[in-house]
Enzyme design. Sequence first.
Site, mmCIF file in Angstrom:
data_model
loop_
_atom_site.group_PDB
_atom_site.id
_atom_site.type_symbol
_atom_site.label_atom_id
_atom_site.label_comp_id
_atom_site.label_asym_id
_atom_site.label_seq_id
_atom_site.Cartn_x
_atom_site.Cartn_y
_atom_site.Cartn_z
ATOM 1 C CG ASN A 108 7.148 -20.681 -3.954
ATOM 2 O OD1 ASN A 108 5.988 -21.130 -3.777
ATOM 3 N ND2 ASN A 108 7.975 -21.267 -2.921
ATOM 4 C CB THR A 140 -11.187 26.110 10.182
ATOM 5 O OG1 THR A 140 -11.444 27.322 10.502
ATOM 6 C CG2 THR A 140 -10.173 26.628 8.846
ATOM 7 C CG HIS A 141 -12.067 24.288 14.130
ATOM 8 N ND1 HIS A 141 -11.250 23.513 14.900
ATOM 9 C CD2 HIS A 141 -11.316 25.304 13.409
ATOM 10 C CE1 HIS A 141 -9.996 24.248 15.115
ATOM 11 N NE2 HIS A 141 -10.037 25.358 13.914
ATOM 12 C CD GLU A 200 -25.987 8.802 3.131
ATOM 13 O OE1 GLU A 200 -26.339 9.110 4.499
ATOM 14 O OE2 GLU A 200 -26.906 8.267 2.540
HETATM 15 N N1 ARG Z 1 -1.979 -20.598 -4.628
HETATM 16 C C1 ARG Z 1 -0.534 -20.162 -4.254
HETATM 17 C C2 ARG Z 1 -0.616 -18.568 -3.576
HETATM 18 O O1 ARG Z 1 -1.488 -17.910 -3.902
HETATM 19 C C3 ARG Z 1 0.263 -20.280 -5.101
HETATM 20 C C4 ARG Z 1 1.786 -20.464 -4.808
HETATM 21 C C5 ARG Z 1 1.795 -21.933 -4.050
HETATM 22 N N2 ARG Z 1 3.055 -22.290 -3.653
HETATM 23 C C6 ARG Z 1 3.321 -23.294 -2.692
HETATM 24 N N3 ARG Z 1 4.611 -23.449 -2.569
HETATM 25 N N4 ARG Z 1 2.270 -23.933 -2.197
HETATM 26 O O2 ARG Z 1 0.417 -18.240 -3.148
#
Ligand code: ARG
Length: 458
Positions: free
Chosen positions: A108, A153-154, A288
């Site tokens: 995390n 403008t416009h 485009e």
């Molecule tokens: N692949 C996960 C993400 O992109 C990594 C973190 C995963 N963490 C977990 N607690 N499962 O967020």
Amino acid sequence: MKLWEGRFDAPTAADADAFNESLSFDKKLYRVDITASIAHATMLGETGIIPKEDSERIQEGLKGILKDIDEGTLPVEGAEDIHSFVENTLVSRIGEVGKKLHTARSRNDQVATDLRLYIRGSIDRIISLLHAFVTTLTMTAHEHIKCILPGYTHLRKAQPVNFAQYLNAYSEMFLRDMERLEDCRKRVNVMPLGSAALAGTSFPIDRELTKKLLKFDEISNCSIDAVSDRDFVAEYLFCLTGVMLHLSRLCEDTILYTSDEFGFWEISDAYSTGSSIMPQKKNPDIPELIRGKCGRVIGDLTGFLATMKALPLAYDKDLQEDKEPVFDAEKTVCDCVSVFHAMFKGMKFNSEAMYNAAGLGFSTATDVADYLSKKGVPFRDAHAITGKIVRYCIERGKALNELSLKEFQDVSDVFERDVTGVVLARTSAEARNSVGGSSQQAARKALIRIRNRLKHFG
Ligand code: ARG
């Protein structure tokens, strides 16, 4: 091998694995992931959380993995995500000691750190592309400081303006984008590493050291926030949307101004396309497409904002959805700025056509009203008198500069001989010498201010 399989009796279903994986797209993070892991391993060794020799072996192993991925000899595949891939590869290469890398860390805080490092690099790349492009805009403005075109403008002719001033308008937009990105970078460059899963860690880590090694400006202040915060992603995507909005507007002008009806600019053959059925066509596919791709980046931003709505604290797997919009928006912006810049460099600007058009459509009517009001007629009355003159011209199929002094005086006796001088496109543009206005002098001064702001970016 999964990083978390110890708790489970049975393997995950193949379709669950396929659905859950992110390696197919987050492999783009391999460099930042390994860089952050090297810093983390260094810190673990320095603090004595793991033995120094272990830390060194881990760092060497990680450097080898980075080199092999860079050289294309190590295919990035067969794991849940980039973090699992790097760790699995490390363990398979250096053995049991590799398993110590994840001490005092969670995916995390790892993924949040990686993404911040990636976006930081991306901001620098995009600022440098914009820097080159704005430099070209300022050079083109400098070369065309004497050129006048109609200002609209416009989408109706409004007043003649200096072409340099017109180009300065886009330089201002892209400079704001650069400044916005630079400001956003401050909030991106805050290090979440050390927050672990969400609560921090019981190990005596040294966050100052990892911060220094990874060149972060600051350390996150609350681990719960640090692992769940993606404001920096939203802000980055907003900055990129701004670039695309500005580019899309310039593309719209390009498409109009290069049409037969306008004939102001011409796209080189190298950046034009033809029609499969109409042999005469020279189409502006490039601008485009850029205009079209603007919608895509707006989608990256709005889709991501919807992902973030109502996420409970702290990390949720929904956050895995943050990467694809980032990569997509980044690629789109880089491609679009680069190709537009290349196309713009080869563009021909037809000064004569722009000047001729600038004088049409009663574009100097305001100058007539200003003339009267400078002679003491209240502006509202001057506006009405000039309106009558315009109506007179329309009825007779004449332009303002084709009227005789007598015709002017038939409407108001305030007019004198010098009125014929104010109805020309050039004198009209030159008259607007206010700061930021369309006289050559004002456009030149604005250009100097733009160049000074650009200097800040090197
Ligand atoms: N692949 C996960 C993400 O992109 C990594 C973190 C995963 N963490 C977990 N607690 N499962 O967020």
